[in-house]
Each structure stands twice: as C-alpha cells, then as structure tokens.
Design an enzyme around this catalytic site. Structure first.
Site, short mmCIF file in Angstrom:
data_model
loop_
_atom_site.label_atom_id
_atom_site.label_comp_id
_atom_site.label_asym_id
_atom_site.label_seq_id
_atom_site.Cartn_x
_atom_site.Cartn_y
_atom_site.Cartn_z
CB ALA A 410 102.71 -3.91 51.02
CB CYS A 411 99.66 -0.83 54.56
SG CYS A 411 100.83 -0.74 55.94
N GLY A 412 101.04 1.39 53.64
CA GLY A 412 101.85 2.56 53.39
C GLY A 412 103.19 2.54 54.10
N GLY A 414 103.68 -0.21 57.06
CA GLY A 414 103.86 -1.52 57.66
C GLY A 414 102.90 -1.84 58.78
#
Length: 459
Positions: A410-412, A414
């Site tokens: 995960a990131c902020g 995708g």
C-alpha cells in the site's frame, strides 16, 4: 522600466516540486531562471508574450533535473549566467558574490549563498536601488531550506552551517522583498508540504521554523534531522550539469516497436516500463515489466528505480502522450529510450506472448494479509496502519527477500504500491496484492485508527 507582478511568470513542475521562472524584461526580451531541459512550458509562455529569451540563469548545479540553460544558449543565443565556483565546462558568464548583470533597466545581483550546494548563488532583482525580489534556488525556500547532503555525508554538516549563514544573509533583506525559490513542496530537495511556492522575507521571518532556531548548532541539528532519502539519479546529474547536457537539435521521438522487438530487448538486458494506470497494469501486463504510471512523479520513480544505461521500452495506453514520456525521461538524463510497444498489450497477446495479473483489492478484501507500507518515512510517521511493516519504495528492491509472503502492498492511493508489486514480482513474489486506496481506507474498514511515529518500521 517599471516592474509589475505580471512580469514574472512562474512555471511549476508539480512532479518534481520545482519552479522555473520567466522574467519579462519589458523590451521583448526575457530571463529564464532555473529552467529544466523540458522547455515546453517556458517556450509556450515566451511565445504567448512574444519574448526572446536573452538570459538563462542557474542558481546551482541541479541534482534533480538537467538544466535547460545550454539548450537555450544554443536555440536563442541566451547568455548563460552561473556561479564561477561551479567550474562549468561550457561557455557562460561566470559570476561571484556581488557581481551584477544589466538586464536593460533591471539589474540582477549575484549573492553567494552556499549550503544546498557549495557553489550556490541567489539572484537579487533590483529596479534601481529598489529590491524587488530574490531568486533563492535551494537556499531559503518556503518554510524551510533545501537539503545539504547532496555532495556526500562527509560534507553535510559543513554545508548545513553554510546554509545557516546564507539564510542569515538573505533575511537581512527588507521584509517586503519577494522570495522566489526553485525547490518547493513535492521536491526531494526540500521538506515541508504545502501549496505556497513563493513568499517574502518578512513572512519567512515569522513562519520558517529553521529561522526560529536559537543558534547555529540548533539550526544544523534541525535541518539535518529533517533529511529523508532521495532518488538515486540525484547523484549523477550534478556532474552532467557541470559538463553541460547534450544539445538537442530535433524533437526526440519514441519509435513503435513490435512485440518481437520488445521481447528481444528484454532478453538482451533491457527494461520494459508500463506507464498505464495502476488498474490497467493489474489487469494484465508483460511478465517482468515495471509499473510506473505516467503522471507528474513519473520521472522521479524512473530515475530512482532503473539505471540510465540500459535501453527502455514502454507499454502505453491508447490515449497516453508519448512526448510526455520522452520529456520526463530526458529531463533527468534518460535517453536510451528504445520505443513503445505498438498496439499495446493487445499486440503483445496477439503475438502469442504471456501476461501476468496482479490482485488490486479494496480494503474490505485485504483481510488476513501482512500489510506493507511503501511510502516515504515522513508520510509513514505522520499516520499508518497499526502493525504495518514499512519499507520505502526506493529501497524495496534490496529488501524484496524480506517482504512477507502474501503481502498487501500500500501507499497513499495505489500508484506507488503497484510499482512496488511489480518490483516484488520481478524478484519472484507471485502472491502480492495491491491496496486500491490508502492507509485511512484500510484502517476504516477494520474500525481502527491510524497511529503516528515509527512503530512497526523496518529498513
């Protein structure tokens, strides 16, 4: 001439977090300040104003982009203005502290402001004796000062102390003096988030936390303590900018490649970068390709994750701008662009080649998987999922063997997470999923609250 606010045209590169400036000198000529090699916006602005770029100035030897000054010198005959201490290998007007350049009514005065680099200049713009504003490059920036570790860890403290003295010099200017930095929010050369790109000396005296440091030692500790990681390509560009980027005599193109040519390129050690949106990559992609969606931050991740020496082929969507790929690559010195896959994935599959898919899941479908957060450390510290493992995207390839089996990455939103998944797939992980969303979505789906600090981190 009288100076009006509309004489200065900021040209913001949101992806790199930088601002170049085009200064209308009032007589049909213009000054370009800290222009990158991607001159499309600057040329369009000059054409709208019917301006001829007569001067091209650089505040320092940039690490995050190739300078456009040499190209402007070739194309328009612009006089290049830069620090004598930079020892640039091409023809330019060498300036030292206090030197002035007559712009035809306005005057540009060089101020030695080392810190971000050791040869850094700021440029004070004067109308007679009136101080209009100062181009501060990577010295004083909005609510901070640019990083001082680009010349190596052995010089970081020395340059931080130089940065302290440079900011003291700049804040001695009148409070009303405009401050026009190059680096801003989104730049890996600076730190704080925010939307303001310009400021004034007086505003910075009130708002810049570095200027509130009680003494030099506190300033140095605060500045160095704020430094995060930066893209690998930063270590290469200063030297290229000192030598001078190659002049381009024609628009660089991205030729069409057949599926067979792309397959041969990969077999010969080349790379395939898929620039389609994350969801399209997830639905089907060339095995071994790297996902870097084409957006403002494309150049950053290209330069961080791939070498600049091997040929690169691109997989694109039908409506994506090939010239955007080219210019984002060229502005950071990536010129070994083999071309793009003609016909995209349809052509790849029609030629009998395999594809791979990646699970792209919403928060409610990610239960039971280890959670790996690939955002930058400052983002992670500001708020993350309880118990999350953390490894920055830029360091993930080296840590791939330690990534939990079956992880959801995960990131902020995708995009970076899909890049991370493609790196993990290249390293042999076949069971990775990507979170379609961010940590707040994941936590909300489990009735959790994000936590702050470094709990759960690992390098």
């Amino acid at each position: 001439m009288g100076f009006a606010d509309d004489h200065l045209i900021p040209l913001v590169d949101e992806g790199l977090g930088n601002s170049a400036y085009l200064l209308d000198l009032g007589d049909g000529r213009a000054l370009a300040m800290d222009a990158s090699r991607d001159l499309r916006d600057l040329r369009a602005a000059a054409e709208r104003r019917r301006l001829h770029v007569a001067f091209a100035a650089d505040t320092h030897l940039h690490a995050d982009f190739l300078s456009g000054a040499v190209q402007l010198g070739h194309d328009t005959g612009a006089t290049i203005l830069a620090s004598a201490a930079g020892r640039r290998a091409f023809d330019h007007q060498r300036l030292a502290d206090g030197d002035e350049v007559d712009l035809g009514g306005l005057t540009l005065r060089a101020l030695a402001t080392p810190g971000h680099t050791d040869e850094h200049l700021s440029f004070l713009l004067l109308d007679g004796s009136r101080k209009l504003g100062v181009f501060t490059g990577g010295s004083l920036i909005v609510n901070s000062a640019a990083r001082t570790d680009l010349l190596g860890p052995q010089r970081t403290e020395e340059l931080a102390r130089a940065q302290y003295r440079s900011l003291k010099q700049l804040t001695a200017l009148p409070d009303a003096t405009a401050v026009w930095p190059t680096h801003g929010a989104g730049s890996f050369c600076s730190v704080p988030p925010g939307t303001e790109r310009t400021t004034t000396i007086g505003a910075q005296k009130q708002a810049n936390p570095l200027l509130g440091a009680p003494d030099e030692d506190a300033f140095v500790s605060q500045l160095i303590g704020s430094l995060g990681t930066y893209p690998a390509y930063f270590d290469r560009l200063g030297g290229i900018n000192r030598r001078g980027p190659a002049v381009l005599t024609a628009q660089p193109l991205l030729p069409a490649l057949s599926a067979q040519q792309v397959r041969a390129l990969m077999a010969d050690g080349g790379h395939v970068v898929d620039v389609r949106p994350a969801a399209d990559y997830a639905a089907g992609h060339i095995p071994g390709s790297l996902s870097i969606p084409l957006r403002g931050q494309f150049a950053t991740w290209l330069g961080w994750l791939l070498p600049d020496t091997a040929p690169i082929a691109f997989v694109t969507g039908a409506d994506q701008d090939l010239s955007e790929i080219v210019w984002q690559s060229y502005k950071i010195g990536y010129e070994h662009l083999a071309g793009h896959l003609a016909g995209g994935m349809d052509a790849w599959l029609a030629n009998g080649n395999p594809q791979t898919t990646t699970a792209f899941v919403t928060a409610d479908r990610a239960a039971g998987r280890p959670y790996v957060d690939v955002r930058q450390e400052a983002e992670f510290t500001a708020g993350h999922v309880p118990g999350a493992a953390h490894v920055e995207l830029g360091g993930l390839a080296a840590a791939a063997a330690d990534t939990p089996v079956g992880a959801v990455v995960a990131c902020g939103h995708g995009e970076r997470a899909m890049t991370a998944a493609s790196l993990l797939e290249r390293a042999g992980h076949t069971d990775v999923a990507v979170l379609d969303g961010g940590p707040a979505d994941y936590a909300a789906a489990r009735g959790q609250h994000l936590v702050q600090g470094t709990e759960g981190t690992r390098s």
